[in-house]
Motif scaffolding. Structure first.
Motif, mmCIF file in Angstrom:
data_model
loop_
_atom_site.group_PDB
_atom_site.id
_atom_site.type_symbol
_atom_site.label_atom_id
_atom_site.label_comp_id
_atom_site.label_asym_id
_atom_site.label_seq_id
_atom_site.Cartn_x
_atom_site.Cartn_y
_atom_site.Cartn_z
ATOM 1 N N GLN A 70 0.842 -1.203 0.000
ATOM 2 C CA GLN A 70 0.000 0.000 0.000
ATOM 3 C C GLN A 70 0.872 1.246 0.000
ATOM 4 O O GLN A 70 1.798 1.376 0.795
ATOM 5 N N VAL A 71 0.560 2.149 -0.912
ATOM 6 C CA VAL A 71 1.284 3.411 -1.029
ATOM 7 C C VAL A 71 0.269 4.547 -0.999
ATOM 8 O O VAL A 71 -0.683 4.549 -1.782
ATOM 9 N N THR A 72 0.458 5.482 -0.105
ATOM 10 C CA THR A 72 -0.422 6.647 -0.033
ATOM 11 C C THR A 72 0.260 7.826 -0.710
ATOM 12 O O THR A 72 1.374 8.211 -0.343
ATOM 13 N N ILE A 73 -0.409 8.385 -1.709
ATOM 14 C CA ILE A 73 0.147 9.492 -2.487
ATOM 15 C C ILE A 73 -0.792 10.691 -2.383
ATOM 16 O O ILE A 73 -2.003 10.553 -2.575
ATOM 17 N N VAL A 74 -0.240 11.835 -2.082
ATOM 18 C CA VAL A 74 -1.028 13.064 -2.041
ATOM 19 C C VAL A 74 -1.005 13.702 -3.428
ATOM 20 O O VAL A 74 0.060 14.032 -3.955
ATOM 21 N N ARG A 75 -2.179 13.844 -4.016
ATOM 22 C CA ARG A 75 -2.282 14.431 -5.344
ATOM 23 C C ARG A 75 -1.828 15.889 -5.323
ATOM 24 O O ARG A 75 -1.992 16.574 -4.309
ATOM 25 N N ALA A 76 -1.271 16.341 -6.436
ATOM 26 C CA ALA A 76 -0.717 17.692 -6.486
ATOM 27 C C ALA A 76 -0.961 18.329 -7.841
ATOM 28 O O ALA A 76 -1.333 17.662 -8.814
ATOM 29 N N GLU A 77 -0.753 19.634 -7.917
ATOM 30 C CA GLU A 77 -0.749 20.366 -9.182
ATOM 31 C C GLU A 77 0.599 20.119 -9.836
ATOM 32 O O GLU A 77 1.644 20.356 -9.227
ATOM 33 N N ILE A 78 0.576 19.630 -11.059
ATOM 34 C CA ILE A 78 1.814 19.263 -11.729
ATOM 35 C C ILE A 78 1.972 20.098 -12.993
ATOM 36 O O ILE A 78 1.150 20.019 -13.901
ATOM 37 N N ASP A 79 2.993 20.909 -13.021
ATOM 38 C CA ASP A 79 3.335 21.664 -14.225
ATOM 39 C C ASP A 79 4.405 20.886 -14.976
ATOM 40 O O ASP A 79 5.450 20.559 -14.413
ATOM 41 N N ILE A 80 4.141 20.596 -16.229
ATOM 42 C CA ILE A 80 5.068 19.775 -16.992
ATOM 43 C C ILE A 80 6.148 20.632 -17.634
ATOM 44 O O ILE A 80 5.862 21.441 -18.502
ATOM 45 N N GLU A 81 7.355 20.462 -17.176
ATOM 46 C CA GLU A 81 8.518 20.998 -17.888
ATOM 47 C C GLU A 81 9.068 19.839 -18.694
ATOM 48 O O GLU A 81 9.467 18.817 -18.132
ATOM 49 N N THR A 82 9.090 19.953 -19.994
ATOM 50 C CA THR A 82 9.347 18.780 -20.827
ATOM 51 C C THR A 82 10.782 18.633 -21.307
ATOM 52 O O THR A 82 11.173 17.552 -21.749
ATOM 53 N N VAL A 83 11.584 19.708 -21.250
ATOM 54 C CA VAL A 83 12.939 19.655 -21.800
ATOM 55 C C VAL A 83 13.944 20.177 -20.769
ATOM 56 O O VAL A 83 13.764 21.261 -20.221
ATOM 57 N N PHE A 84 14.985 19.387 -20.514
ATOM 58 C CA PHE A 84 16.046 19.774 -19.587
ATOM 59 C C PHE A 84 17.387 19.489 -20.245
ATOM 60 O O PHE A 84 17.639 18.378 -20.707
ATOM 61 N N ALA A 85 18.245 20.501 -20.294
ATOM 62 C CA ALA A 85 19.526 20.362 -20.982
ATOM 63 C C ALA A 85 20.681 20.715 -20.061
ATOM 64 O O ALA A 85 20.547 21.543 -19.151
ATOM 65 N N GLU A 86 21.827 20.079 -20.299
ATOM 66 C CA GLU A 86 23.046 20.399 -19.545
ATOM 67 C C GLU A 86 24.263 19.958 -20.356
ATOM 68 O O GLU A 86 24.168 19.074 -21.208
ATOM 69 N N MET A 87 25.387 20.596 -20.079
ATOM 70 C CA MET A 87 26.639 20.215 -20.714
ATOM 71 C C MET A 87 27.404 19.321 -19.760
ATOM 72 O O MET A 87 27.631 19.667 -18.594
#
Length: 484
Positions: A192-209
């Motif tokens: 059993q896993v209890t998860i609190v629902r949240a507002e999720i803003d999708i950031e779709t691209v992450f870049a790094e060198m």
């Protein structure tokens, strides 16, 4: 064949972001003339539609239920059941009926923000399976992983439900709790896993060198603005002197078809196909590149959570560009759906599989996935199950919970002497060392407080680049290519 200018779109039932897998969905397309046929009643003897006898049988069945069945019946429930029954007979989890409420949710959820737990799900063998958690989401933080089975939510069993029905039970407003029963492959009992629902803003691209002029772009989803963000981040890396690129689509469930095509095209030589579409008659049409100009080496990172549009990207780089794919075999979603809204006439809709998509070389990866050129497994502790927390784990115990405990301890640098599920004296010593490092009472036993601290530590360890075998392999492959 170009999709620009046509109403061809791929999107997901974001379902307050517990949802079905990203489905490449054609919305009223003229891609293949004649595919979208009118629905009507055929003359007696016709085989392409319902005969008058078929219609009579259906009407008589409803009449018998309404007039003879022991209890009163709900008209909409019976009608929805009839439609669902026909579609379920196709045995295709991506062909589904949505009643008015589900259809409204489907339409509303073509957005980049939502409320929920943050996990993509699909239906398989009558059960609801996680395709992938969204990075940074409540689901990921709770330890939900690809291939987990969601047995129930808030005490309601999900077995036998359609994806849409399950989504409606799992979704909810931010701040509310979703108590999930999760069954992980290799475990005999659900946790059993209890998860609190949240507002999720999708950031779709992450870049790094990274080191040695190697750039890395992580794509978490192919949404409407992903292509623009990808282009900007790519230009930044190039301006910094990037020599080679890693594109990471691990746990990316897919998204918009036109977006992935636009992202891949700059790398594909002119005239080469990016993706092919095939209709029920076997007719194929390809989207070909107008001419890519990128000539530095690229490798693509994939895993079991890479699906749909992610697989189109991986297949195009593998076959049309000649890039190496590294990691694990992808999910295996090779079909395209079309939505039928006007035909239903009452706000409901049907999303039906009408095409296959094929790789540049014509391979259909459905239910098979794309095998990596370089197979790399992550450390064993990446796949450890969440501890059940039913009982305090003590020395001399011998069960799956102890086995997962030992894998976790190994992953965070407190390795016991064994990982076979027997709670040995050295396992207890490792637990004491962990408890001391976290300011807990060093009992050598795993109670709920210790279990939660341990799971948090494991999730943090999974995020560390030094533990990411697949990323390290990608860097090594590019270093080898650049040294030639």
């Amino acid at each position: 064949m170009r999709f620009k200018g046509r109403s061809v779109i791929a999107f997901v039932l974001l379902g307050m972001f517990v949802s079905s897998i990203m489905t490449l969905t054609v919305v009223r397309s003229n891609l293949f003339p004649g595919v979208s046929k009118s629905v009507g009643v055929a003359a007696p003897g016709a085989s392409s539609s319902l005969s008058s006898q078929d219609v009579s049988k259906i009407a008589k069945t409803y009449e018998l239920i309404e007039n003879k069945y022991l209890s009163d019946v709900d008209h909409d429930k019976i009608m929805n059941g009839a439609i669902n029954g026909m579609l379920e007979a196709l045995e295709d989890p991506y062909t589904v009926y949505m009643d008015k409420e589900e259809a409204k949710q489907f339409t509303e959820n073509i957005n980049s923000s939502f409320q929920g737990i943050g996990a993509e799900v699909t239906a398989e063998d009558g059960r609801i399976k996680v395709v992938s958690p969204i990075k940074g989401s409540p689901a990921e933080k709770a330890g939900i992983m690809a291939n987990d089975i969601v047995v129930s939510v808030n005490g309601e069993k999900l077995d036998g439900l359609t994806v849409n029905q399950a989504v409606l039970k799992i979704r909810g407003e931010k701040g509310t709790q979703a108590k999930l029963e999760i069954l992980r492959p290799g475990s005999s009992d659900p946790t059993q896993v209890t998860i609190v629902r949240a507002e999720i803003d999708i950031e779709t691209v992450f870049a790094e060198m990274l080191e040695d002029g190697i750039g890395k772009i992580e794509v978490r989803q192919f949404s409407a603005n992903t292509g623009d963000h990808f282009k900007k981040e790519l230009e930044k890396l190039e301006s910094q002197g990037m020599k080679g690129l890693i594109i990471d689509v691990r746990n990316d469930p897919g998204g918009l078809l036109n977006v992935v095509i636009d992202m891949v095209e700059p790398f594909v030589p002119k005239g080469k196909p990016i993706v092919q579409i095939e209709n029920r008659d076997g007719k194929k049409e390809a989207t070909t590149s107008k001419g890519g100009t990128k000539n530095y080496p690229v490798v693509v990172l994939t895993n079991k959570g890479s699906a749909s549009a992610s697989e189109i990207l991986a297949g195009a780089f593998k076959e049309a560009v000649g890039s190496k794919t590294i990691g694990e075999t992808t999910f295996g979603k090779g079909t395209v759906q079309e939505t039928y809204v006007k035909e239903m006439g009452d706000g409901s809709n049907i999303k039906m599989t009408v095409y296959k998509w094929l790789t540049p070389d014509g391979n259909w990866i459905h239910k098979k996935g794309i095998e990596p050129d370089i197979k790399v497994e992550q450390p064993a502790f990446f796949k450890a199950s969440i501890l059940s927390k039913k009982d305090t784990l003590k020395p001399d115990s011998n069960n799956d919970d102890v086995k997962n405990l030992q894998l976790m301890l190994t992953g965070i640098g407190h390795a016991p002497d064994r990982t076979d599920g027997y709670y040995s004296a050295k396992t207890a010593q490792a637990v004491k060392a962990f408890q001391t490092s976290k300011g807990l009472t060093a009992t050598g036993e795993v109670d709920i407080a210790t279990a939660k601290k341990l799971e948090t530590a494991v999730l943090e360890a999974i995020k560390l680049p030094k533990n990411d075998n697949q990323l390290k392999a990608a860097v090594k492959e590019l270093q080898t290519q650049l040294s030639k």
